[in-house]
Design an enzyme around this catalytic site. Structure first.
Site, PDB file in Angstrom:
ATOM      1  N   GLY A  33       0.832  -1.206   0.000  1.00 26.92           N
ATOM      2  CA  GLY A  33       0.000   0.000   0.000  1.00 26.92           C
ATOM      3  C   GLY A  33       0.861   1.248   0.000  1.00 26.92           C
ATOM      4  N   SER A  34       0.205   2.404   0.004  1.00 21.79           N
ATOM      5  CA  SER A  34       0.962   3.652  -0.114  1.00 21.79           C
ATOM      6  C   SER A  34       1.788   3.939   1.141  1.00 21.79           C
ATOM      7  CB  SER A  34       0.009   4.812  -0.411  1.00 21.79           C
ATOM      8  OG  SER A  34      -1.006   4.892   0.569  1.00 21.79           O
ATOM      9  N   THR A  35       1.268   3.594   2.329  1.00 22.69           N
ATOM     10  CA  THR A  35       2.032   3.847   3.557  1.00 22.69           C
ATOM     11  C   THR A  35       3.243   2.907   3.612  1.00 22.69           C
ATOM     12  OG1 THR A  35      -0.142   4.229   4.544  1.00 22.69           O
ATOM     13  CG2 THR A  35       1.743   4.374   6.006  1.00 22.69           C
ATOM     14  N   GLY A  86       0.569  -1.061   6.585  1.00 17.13           N
ATOM     15  CA  GLY A  86      -0.512  -0.105   6.815  1.00 17.13           C
ATOM     16  C   GLY A  86      -1.807  -0.810   7.183  1.00 17.13           C
ATOM     17  N   ASP A  88      -6.465  -0.228   6.761  1.00 19.72           N
ATOM     18  CA  ASP A  88      -7.604   0.580   6.323  1.00 19.72           C
ATOM     19  C   ASP A  88      -8.391   1.101   7.514  1.00 19.72           C
ATOM     20  OD1 ASP A  88      -7.279   0.218   3.422  1.00 19.72           O
ATOM     21  OD2 ASP A  88      -7.560  -1.888   3.954  1.00 19.72           O
ATOM     22  N   GLY A  99      -6.664  -4.953   3.451  1.00 18.39           N
ATOM     23  CA  GLY A  99      -7.035  -5.587   2.190  1.00 18.39           C
ATOM     24  C   GLY A  99      -7.561  -4.620   1.150  1.00 18.39           C
ATOM     25  N   GLY A 100      -7.506  -3.305   1.473  1.00 23.62           N
ATOM     26  CA  GLY A 100      -7.902  -2.313   0.475  1.00 23.62           C
ATOM     27  C   GLY A 100      -7.094  -2.477  -0.812  1.00 23.62           C
ATOM     28  N   GLU A 107      -0.567 -10.708   3.401  1.00 25.84           N
ATOM     29  CA  GLU A 107      -0.258  -9.852   4.557  1.00 25.84           C
ATOM     30  C   GLU A 107      -0.487 -10.631   5.855  1.00 25.84           C
ATOM     31  OE1 GLU A 107      -1.357  -5.517   2.583  1.00 25.84           O
ATOM     32  OE2 GLU A 107      -2.910  -6.606   3.659  1.00 25.84           O
ATOM     33  N   LYS A 125      -7.486   6.577   9.974  1.00 27.77           N
ATOM     34  CA  LYS A 125      -7.760   5.130   9.996  1.00 27.77           C
ATOM     35  C   LYS A 125      -8.237   4.643  11.370  1.00 27.77           C
ATOM     36  CE  LYS A 125      -6.047   4.792   5.775  1.00 27.77           C
ATOM     37  NZ  LYS A 125      -4.863   4.069   5.401  1.00 27.77           N
TER      38      LYS A 125
HETATM   39  C1  5RP Z   1      -3.357  -3.565   1.290  1.00 27.05           C
HETATM   40  C2  5RP Z   1      -3.606  -3.074   2.668  1.00 27.05           C
HETATM   41  C3  5RP Z   1      -3.096  -1.703   3.001  1.00 27.05           C
HETATM   42  O1  5RP Z   1      -2.283  -1.786   4.115  1.00 27.05           O
HETATM   43  C4  5RP Z   1      -4.268  -0.807   3.290  1.00 27.05           C
HETATM   44  O2  5RP Z   1      -5.170  -0.843   2.180  1.00 27.05           O
HETATM   45  C5  5RP Z   1      -3.828   0.627   3.546  1.00 27.05           C
HETATM   46  O3  5RP Z   1      -3.336   1.181   2.379  1.00 27.05           O
HETATM   47  P1  5RP Z   1      -2.680   2.625   2.332  1.00 27.05           P
HETATM   48  O4  5RP Z   1      -1.417   2.571   3.106  1.00 27.05           O
HETATM   49  O5  5RP Z   1      -2.459   2.873   0.855  1.00 27.05           O
HETATM   50  O6  5RP Z   1      -3.672   3.599   2.926  1.00 27.05           O
HETATM   51  O7  5RP Z   1      -4.155  -3.715   3.507  1.00 27.05           O
HETATM   52  O8  5RP Z   1      -3.987  -4.799   1.078  1.00 27.05           O
END
Ligand code: 5RP
Length: 223
Positions: A33-35, A86, A88, A99-100, A107, A125
């Site tokens: 994910g982005s974080t 990270g 959601d 899982g976003g 994970e 979050k």
């Molecule tokens: C990916 C995830 C990510 O950790 C979650 O979606 C958060 O993403 P982001 O850091 O982009 O907000 O679970 O499957």
């Protein structure tokens, strides 16, 4: 601060937290994910201080390799000192919805192998009750309609995430309108449905530490 600046700040705080513990032969678990991407980029500057990583997705593996960080198959690794990822949503018990980015199963596997799961997230979050973010469920493709009907019986409104296949070749149902007051029980109940690979609740194996990026700084939450 923008949401991305908060994510970057929490990723940098995670790096500061693990830096004193890095060892030459250490392998670190990395989320998706982005974080997590901010964390990978920050970690890259210290790549000489540890051995390599296990990644929870092909995307994270590619990003790590792009920085010249070795990526190991989890089957060749018996333990991971840290897992950084990270989320959601997170509640006060450090139960998470993840899982976003559709990487929830890998994970959850990497988190299970890790001694310490450090969750990094921006302040948006943190929630009182999990479930405002639709709960991702990874499903074997032929079981999609059956699993969806079973999820409706549990009180949710599943929506097929069209056009998305996980790294494992499966599909995702996003379950809306779940008020998850007992995350451990809900995680278990959904995982009992035949055809479900796993769901995005991380409650049986919660995070150990939540680093939450806020305007006032990065808050450290443990239970
Ligand atoms: C990916 C995830 C990510 O950790 C979650 O979606 C958060 O993403 P982001 O850091 O982009 O907000 O679970 O499957």
């Amino acid at each position: 601060m923008t949401q991305d600046e908060l994510k970057k700040a929490t990723a940098e705080a995670a790096l500061e937290r693990i830096l004193p513990h890095l060892e030459e032969d250490m392998i670190i678990g990395i989320g998706t994910g982005s974080t997590a991407n901010f964390f990978i980029d920050a970690l890259a500057e210290h790549k000489a201080k540890f051995d390599g990583c296990v990644a929870s997705s092909e995307a994270s593996a590619d990003r790590l390799k792009g920085h010249g960080i070795p990526v190991y198959d989890l089957n060749s690794v018996s333990s991971l000192r840290f897992y950084i990822d990270g989320a959601d949503e997170a509640n006060e018990h450090l139960h998470l919805i993840k899982g976003g980015g559709a990487a929830l199963t890998r994970e959850k596997i990497v988190a299970a192998v890790s001694e310490e799961f450090i969750c990094i997230a921006d302040g948006s979050k943190k929630v009182d009750v999990l479930g405002q973010f639709p709960l991702p469920v990874e499903v074997i493709p032929m079981a999609r309609s059956y699993v969806a009907r079973e999820l409706v019986k549990l009180g949710g409104d599943p929506v097929y995430r069209e056009g998305v296949l996980t790294d494992n070749g499966n599909v995702i149902l996003d379950v809306w309108n779940m008020q998850i007051t007992d995350a451990v029980a809900t995680e278990d109940k959904i995982n009992q449905i035949v055809g479900v690979v796993t769901n995005g609740l991380f409650a049986a194996r919660a995070a150990n530490v939540l680093l939450l990026g806020t305007e006032e700084g990065v808050e450290t939450i443990t239970v």
